[in-house]
Each structure stands twice: as C-alpha cells, then as structure tokens.
Scaffold this active site. Structure first.
Site, PDB file in Angstrom:
ATOM      1  N   CYS A 101       0.836  -1.199   0.000  1.00  0.00           N
ATOM      2  CA  CYS A 101       0.000   0.000   0.000  1.00  0.00           C
ATOM      3  C   CYS A 101       0.877   1.258   0.000  1.00  0.00           C
ATOM      4  O   CYS A 101       1.735   1.430   0.871  1.00  0.00           O
ATOM      5  CB  CYS A 101      -0.924   0.014   1.215  1.00  0.00           C
ATOM      6  SG  CYS A 101      -1.949   1.480   1.232  1.00  0.00           S
ATOM      7  N   GLY A 226      -6.560  -6.737 -10.866  1.00  0.00           N
ATOM      8  CA  GLY A 226      -7.190  -5.719 -10.034  1.00  0.00           C
ATOM      9  C   GLY A 226      -8.146  -4.862 -10.839  1.00  0.00           C
ATOM     10  O   GLY A 226      -9.315  -5.223 -11.049  1.00  0.00           O
TER      11      GLY A 226
HETATM   12  C1  LIG Z   1      -9.331   0.907  -5.674  1.00  0.00           C
HETATM   13  C2  LIG Z   1      -8.109   0.086  -5.369  1.00  0.00           C
HETATM   14  C3  LIG Z   1      -7.922  -0.400  -4.091  1.00  0.00           C
HETATM   15  C4  LIG Z   1      -6.799  -1.183  -3.789  1.00  0.00           C
HETATM   16  N1  LIG Z   1      -6.684  -1.712  -2.528  1.00  0.00           N
HETATM   17  C5  LIG Z   1      -5.665  -2.607  -2.278  1.00  0.00           C
HETATM   18  C6  LIG Z   1      -5.604  -3.300  -1.034  1.00  0.00           C
HETATM   19  O1  LIG Z   1      -6.467  -3.166  -0.158  1.00  0.00           O
HETATM   20  N2  LIG Z   1      -4.564  -4.154  -0.846  1.00  0.00           N
HETATM   21  C7  LIG Z   1      -3.584  -4.363  -1.813  1.00  0.00           C
HETATM   22  O2  LIG Z   1      -2.667  -5.155  -1.603  1.00  0.00           O
HETATM   23  N3  LIG Z   1      -3.638  -3.709  -2.976  1.00  0.00           N
HETATM   24  C8  LIG Z   1      -4.652  -2.865  -3.238  1.00  0.00           C
HETATM   25  N4  LIG Z   1      -4.758  -2.283  -4.473  1.00  0.00           N
HETATM   26  C9  LIG Z   1      -3.744  -2.626  -5.519  1.00  0.00           C
HETATM   27  C10 LIG Z   1      -4.235  -3.831  -6.341  1.00  0.00           C
HETATM   28  O3  LIG Z   1      -4.392  -4.972  -5.531  1.00  0.00           O
HETATM   29  C11 LIG Z   1      -3.231  -4.143  -7.469  1.00  0.00           C
HETATM   30  O4  LIG Z   1      -1.999  -4.496  -6.910  1.00  0.00           O
HETATM   31  C12 LIG Z   1      -3.018  -2.962  -8.413  1.00  0.00           C
HETATM   32  O5  LIG Z   1      -4.244  -2.361  -8.764  1.00  0.00           O
HETATM   33  C13 LIG Z   1      -2.269  -3.406  -9.695  1.00  0.00           C
HETATM   34  O6  LIG Z   1      -2.986  -4.393 -10.385  1.00  0.00           O
HETATM   35  P1  LIG Z   1      -3.911  -4.050 -11.677  1.00  0.00           P
HETATM   36  O7  LIG Z   1      -3.035  -3.377 -12.690  1.00  0.00           O
HETATM   37  O8  LIG Z   1      -4.424  -5.395 -12.121  1.00  0.00           O
HETATM   38  O9  LIG Z   1      -4.985  -3.132 -11.196  1.00  0.00           O
HETATM   39  C14 LIG Z   1      -5.844  -1.475  -4.801  1.00  0.00           C
HETATM   40  C15 LIG Z   1      -6.020  -0.957  -6.072  1.00  0.00           C
HETATM   41  C16 LIG Z   1      -7.144  -0.199  -6.374  1.00  0.00           C
HETATM   42  C17 LIG Z   1      -7.322   0.307  -7.785  1.00  0.00           C
END
Ligand SMILES: Cc1cc2nc3c(=O)[nH]c(=O)nc-3n(C[C@H](O)[C@H](O)[C@H](O)COP(=O)(O)O)c2cc1C
Length: 326
Positions: A101, A226
């Site tokens: 985070c 995500g």
């Molecule tokens: C709205 C939002 C909330 C997120 N909350 C978390 C979280 O609670 N814990 C975490 O490890 N990553 C969190 N992430 C990161 C995602 O788990 C992920 O690592 C990141 O979006 C990259 O992957 P993607 O390109 O598939 O979105 C969050 C991302 C978004 C967009």
C-alpha cells in the site's frame, strides 16, 4: 499450483482492492472465473481492538473459498496477534500481508509498502505471522520497492521464502510511482528465477493478450487482476477464454444490466439501504461504460437516493436500450 498445503486449481487471483472487493463482488468474481479471492487490506490494529467495522470487512461465506484475508500493520506483535485472532475466528485459507500500500496515511506509520524501506522489520512482521498461524499458508503482496533507487523485490522475496512464506504476489511499481507508468514485469521474472515458492504476477493485465504475455515473459505461477475487474467481474472467464453457455465472456449490455442487478441485490442483502445505494453507484460507474448513451445512464444513477429507484432505473434502461430510446 500449490500455496503451502492449499491446492489452487485455477491460479487466477482477484486482487485485494479497498472499497471494492467485499463479499458481493468476490462472489461475482468467483462465479465468473476467479480461482482465488482476497479481502481488501484490513487493519491489524482494528482487529486487535475488535472494531466492528474492521471485523465486518473479513466476513466471508464458504462459496468464496479459497479466500485470503489481507492484513496490514506496523509491528510484528500486532500483526502476528491479529493473524492468530483471524485464524481462530474465521479460518480463512490464506493470510496475506500487505507490503504494497502506497497511501501516506498507512506508510507514515511504517505499514504497507513502508516495510520495503526496512527489510529487517518486514522479516520480523512476516516471521510473527508465520509463527502465529502454522495451520495455513502465509503469503505476501508487495511492490518493487520504495523508489527507482531502491528496487528490493527480489532481495525481499528471497528473505520471505527463508522465513516460510508460501507465495509472493508482486505488483512491480514503486511506492513513489503509485499507479503511474507501467509495471516492470522484468522484476516478476527476476523474482521467479530467485525463489522456489510460487510467484503471482500482478499489474496492468487487462486482456487475454496481456495475460498470456505476462505468463510467457515472467514464468509466473499465477496472475492477479485488479482494476480490469472493476465493472467487469467476467474478466476472469474472458482471460481464460472460457466460453460456454455457463460462462459469460463478452456480455452485451442486456447481460451487463442483469449482472449489475444481481450485484445490487447482493449489496442490499449484505448492507443497509444507504450503503447499498452508494456502493451500487460506485460499481455502476464502472459497469455502464463503452456503449451509446452510457454517460447519460451513469448520470441518472448518480442522482438516485433509494433502492427502489435503482431497480426501476435498471428496468427503464433495459427497455430503452431494447428499443434504442434514451
Ligand atoms: C481501488 C483500489 C484499491 C486497492 N486496494 C488494495 C488493497 O487493499 N490491498 C492491496 O494489496 N492492494 C490494493 N490495491 C492494488 C491492487 O491490488 C493491485 O496491486 C493494483 O491495482 C495493480 O494491479 P492491476 O493493474 O491489475 O490493477 C488497490 C487498487 C485499487 C485500484
């Protein structure tokens, strides 16, 4: 794929996302092809204090399994004790620790991706959790490092493996990058080559081309999705090209309305009226995109104040789209 003693039949993971991956959304994603789901990150401090809102975030049902509960916190004692409490209360399949985070509110206390600046603290927190829940696998999810001058994911991964972590998810952006630029998938490959435990690649997978490319370029054991799942819980079937009557992979707007209605029904069953309306507005903003008149309908939904209005607007939308009237 094995994560510790857990057999993962379908190594396609729904990423933890705060404010998004609650029980209704996780159920939809499981039904539409996600192999493993995670809760959003949950405060270890909140768990120890038995804060009701925190405990609510972790509730899940049997049909969500395999499910991981993700924890964040800044001290080994607190995170370790919270993991033990979570295991005793809920018996999830996995405990995941958040080392990714980037939000200042979290990192300024030393939690989330701040641990990447202090690998000894990261070791100690992880060790405490591994010792607290010997019954289930402990995984970690991390970023590449704090900034471009300190890319530590490979070193941290090797240390995590030694401590007994069962799998690592890597989102290879730095904390400083937040969500800008692109994920550096080379770091996923580097980590995969350095450890024997499974590596789950994460970051910027939106299409089946991305999905196949990430697997081919990095050799990762699983892929985590995500943002591409926002308003598109069927993405998991699409990526695997699971197409049959049972699996929706490319829904038309009529099917999307049905999915969003079911999502809303689950929200109303899970939350009070106000919250379910507000959450529906958030999800509908993602569902209703990319077709003629989409912004008109999104604006209509934004003005809604109660659950009945949502059902009638969905019906109105269905009728209007069927007759091309809006
Ligand atoms: C709205 C939002 C909330 C997120 N909350 C978390 C979280 O609670 N814990 C975490 O490890 N990553 C969190 N992430 C990161 C995602 O788990 C992920 O690592 C990141 O979006 C990259 O992957 P993607 O390109 O598939 O979105 C969050 C991302 C978004 C967009």
């Amino acid at each position: 794929m094995q994560i510790g003693n857990l057999d993962i039949v379908n190594p396609l993971f729904l990423a933890p996302m705060a404010g998004i991956t609650d029980h209704p959304f996780r159920i939809l994603c499981r039904e539409m092809g996600a192999g493993v789901v995670f809760t959003e990150f949950v405060s270890a401090n909140g768990i120890i204090r038995e804060n009701m809102k925190t405990l609510e975030l972790m509730k899940f049902t049997e049909n969500e399994r395999p499910i991981g509960i993700q924890l964040f916190g800044e001290t080994p004692d607190i995170v370790g004790n919270s993991a033990k409490m979570v295991y005793d209360m809920l018996k999830p399949d996995i405990i995941d620790i958040n080392y990714g985070c980037p939000v200042p509110k979290v990192t300024k206390k030393g939690a989330g991706s701040a641990a990447l600046k202090d690998l000894c603290l990261m070791d100690d927190i992880t060790q405490a959790v591994v010792e607290a829940v010997p019954e289930i696998p402990v995984t970690v999810k991390m970023r590449a490092g704090w900034d471009q001058n300190s890319l530590v994911s490979t070193e941290a991964g090797v240390r995590m493996e030694k401590i007994g972590v069962a799998a690592i998810t890597l989102h290879p952006r730095t904390t400083k990058q937040q969500f800008s630029g692109m994920s550096n998938w080379k770091l996923i490959k580097e980590l995969k080559d350095a450890v024997k435990i499974p590596v789950i690649g994460n970051g910027d997978v939106k299409t089946s081309e991305d999905y196949n490319k990430m697997k081919a370029e990095t050799g990762c054991d699983g892929v985590m999705i995500g943002r591409a799942a926002l308003g598109k819980p069927w993405i998991f079937n699409s990526l695997q090209k699971k197409s049959s009557e049972k699996f929706i992979i490319d829904p038309d707007i009529g099917q999307i309305i049905n999915i969003s209605r079911r999502h809303f029904v689950m929200l109303t069953e899970y939350y009070n009226n106000n919250l379910s309306v507000n959450l529906a507005k958030k999800h509908f903003n993602y569902y209703f995109k990319g077709f003629d008149g989409a912004s008109f309908w999104r604006k209509q939904f934004m003005q809604i104040e109660n659950t009945d209005e949502i059902f009638s607007l969905l019906e109105k939308m269905e009728k209007a789209l069927a007759s091309n009237l809006y």
